[in-house]
Design an enzyme around this catalytic site. Structure first.
Site, PDB file in Angstrom:
ATOM      1  CG  ASN A 194      -5.883   0.572   8.647  1.00  0.00           C
ATOM      2  OD1 ASN A 194      -5.859   0.571   7.413  1.00  0.00           O
ATOM      3  ND2 ASN A 194      -4.799   0.776   9.372  1.00  0.00           N
ATOM      4  CG  HIS A 195      -7.553   2.295   3.944  1.00  0.00           C
ATOM      5  ND1 HIS A 195      -7.220   1.651   2.774  1.00  0.00           N
ATOM      6  CD2 HIS A 195      -6.384   2.488   4.601  1.00  0.00           C
ATOM      7  CE1 HIS A 195      -5.912   1.480   2.714  1.00  0.00           C
ATOM      8  NE2 HIS A 195      -5.386   1.977   3.823  1.00  0.00           N
ATOM      9  CG  HIS A 219      -0.138   6.150  10.865  1.00  0.00           C
ATOM     10  ND1 HIS A 219       0.540   5.094  11.420  1.00  0.00           N
ATOM     11  CD2 HIS A 219      -1.284   5.637  10.357  1.00  0.00           C
ATOM     12  CE1 HIS A 219      -0.160   3.988  11.238  1.00  0.00           C
ATOM     13  NE2 HIS A 219      -1.274   4.273  10.598  1.00  0.00           N
ATOM     14  N   GLY A 220      -1.036   7.130  13.979  1.00  0.00           N
ATOM     15  CA  GLY A 220      -2.291   6.780  14.624  1.00  0.00           C
ATOM     16  C   GLY A 220      -2.044   6.023  15.915  1.00  0.00           C
ATOM     17  CB  ALA A 221      -4.427   4.529  18.289  1.00  0.00           C
ATOM     18  CG  HIS A 235      -6.181   5.721   6.938  1.00  0.00           C
ATOM     19  ND1 HIS A 235      -6.244   4.703   7.860  1.00  0.00           N
ATOM     20  CD2 HIS A 235      -4.996   5.570   6.288  1.00  0.00           C
ATOM     21  CE1 HIS A 235      -5.133   3.982   7.797  1.00  0.00           C
ATOM     22  NE2 HIS A 235      -4.373   4.488   6.840  1.00  0.00           N
ATOM     23  CG  ASP A 284      -2.158   0.896   0.968  1.00  0.00           C
ATOM     24  OD1 ASP A 284      -2.320   1.400  -0.158  1.00  0.00           O
ATOM     25  OD2 ASP A 284      -2.933   1.095   1.910  1.00  0.00           O
TER      26      ASP A 284
END
Length: 393
Positions: A145-146, A296-298, A173, A83
């Site tokens: 997770n998008h 970039h995130g949790a 995202h 990706d």
């Protein structure tokens, strides 16, 4: 390619190999799996690797540790995965928060489902891409997770924050869909150990990589435009930050896997789960120590398979998951995806940001609460990445 990085392969390392320097930017209380640390150790021993930075959202991935930056003297495509260009873009809508009705907005966002009916070829050419470059996939979110999420400023955490507390924001995202997958699928067999510097294989990969970065950024913009049109609003880009990429630097190639690229002074969205706050932060000079990366995130706390046994055991439980604790709406009518992406699957984004702040990498600007999280309107309408392979550059 069916390969992965783990303590047992496919990368060739030996117990006596000297490991590169690993800097960890998380505290003792961070939730870090042993498998992620094992992948980090393998990555530090890969050929040509000289430095590794690991962030508090670190978790094990298919092709290596997710939530890390890795500096090498050669390109290691499997560290980035398929990706290429995946990232997050924050947009501001000219939609007053006081006028938003979350249930109506959730219904209107269903228009984002499926193939875009706009002129994909024209947009692709305008961005320097071939008119047939995965045109059918352009403007689609993808799976996993998008997401496309409407947000509001929950709290302003800095006087320098320019986010408008009276407006609705949108966080998108998404990545390069089938485009990135095609690039990885055509790599030579020796790519597992890296691409020879200045070789034709390296040049071909980097050309495809850079095109996938542009495609993914354009994709996020088109998704936002589709959503804004459905909401009858105009949209303005605040920031677009990729977190799956390789960068050329004077020191070598920095591989970002699930690690947002940011220079000092730039702002970065740090996504929570669909049931928790997200954050907007500004990178500080300390990012030089972290190879130009931040979380970039949790980050995942539990893998997808585990979530099927942890949540949603009854119909009422699953129905309850269509609302978040802030009164917001979740649009996800794929049962598997609903369970796998439950809020409890993720770490606490606030603690992740606390660690980044504690290590001098960022300053907080604002916290953002989820109003509507759109993932998939109906299971049978899912636009499978494999279908997009018929589109060629």
């Amino acid at each position: 390619m069916g390969t992965s990085i783990s303590a047992s392969g496919p990368f060739t390392t030996h117990a006596g190999d000297e490991a590169a320097r690993v800097d960890t930017f998380f505290g003792r209380g961070a939730w870090i799996e042993g498998a992620a640390l094992a992948q980090l150790d393998v990555a530090a021993r890969l050929p040509g690797v000289s430095a590794v930075a690991a962030f508090p959202d670190l978790h094990p991935g298919r092709n290596g540790p997710v939530g890390a930056c890795i500096l090498s003297d050669r390109v290691l495509p499997l560290l980035i995965g398929n990706d290429i260009g995946c990232g997050m873009a924050l947009f501001e809508l000219d939609l007053p928060l006081r006028k938003l009705r979350v249930d109506k907005a959730a219904d209107r966002l269903r228009a984002v489902e499926g193939q875009w009916d706009g002129d994909a070829s024209e947009r692709l050419v305008a961005d320097g891409l071939a008119p047939s470059c995965f045109a059918r996939s352009l403007g689609t979110i993808g799976g996993g997770n998008h997401f496309c999420e409407l947000q509001a400023v929950d709290e302003t955490l800095s006087e320098t924050s320019r986010l408008d507390t009276t407006r609705v924001y949108m966080l998108v995202h998404s990545g390069s869909r089938g485009f990135g997958e095609e690039i990885v699928s055509t790599l030579p067999s020796g790519a597992v150990s890296g691409l020879e510097p200045s070789s034709s294989s390296e040049s071909a990969y980097l050309a495809g990589h850079d095109a996938a970065l542009r495609w993914a950024r354009l994709n996020r913009a088109v998704v936002a435009e589709r959503a804004a049109e459905a909401l009858r609003a105009d949209v303005r880009l605040v920031v677009d930050v990729p977190h799956n990429l390789v960068r050329r630097t004077v020191s070598g190639y920095v591989h970002h896997k699930g690690a947002a690229h940011a220079e000092a002074g730039e702002i970065v969205p740090v996504a929570g789960s669909r049931d928790s706050l997200s954050f907007v932060v500004r990178a500080l000079a300390g990012v030089e120590r972290s190879l130009g990366g931040v979380s970039h995130g949790a980050g995942r706390k539990y893998d997808r398979a585990a979530m099927h046994h942890r949540v949603g055991r009854t119909k009422s439980d699953r129905e309850a998951m269509n609302r978040n604790r802030f009164g917001g709406v979740v649009v996800c009518e794929d049962r598997d995806l609903l369970l796998e992406e439950a809020g409890s699957a993720y770490k606490d984004a606030a603690r992740v940001v606390d660690d980044l702040v504690g290590h001098g990498l960022v300053e907080r600007l604002a916290s953002m609460r989820p109003l509507v999280t759109f993932k998939r309107a109906r299971e049978e309408a899912a636009f499978d990445v494999r279908d997009s392979r018929r589109d060629r550059r």
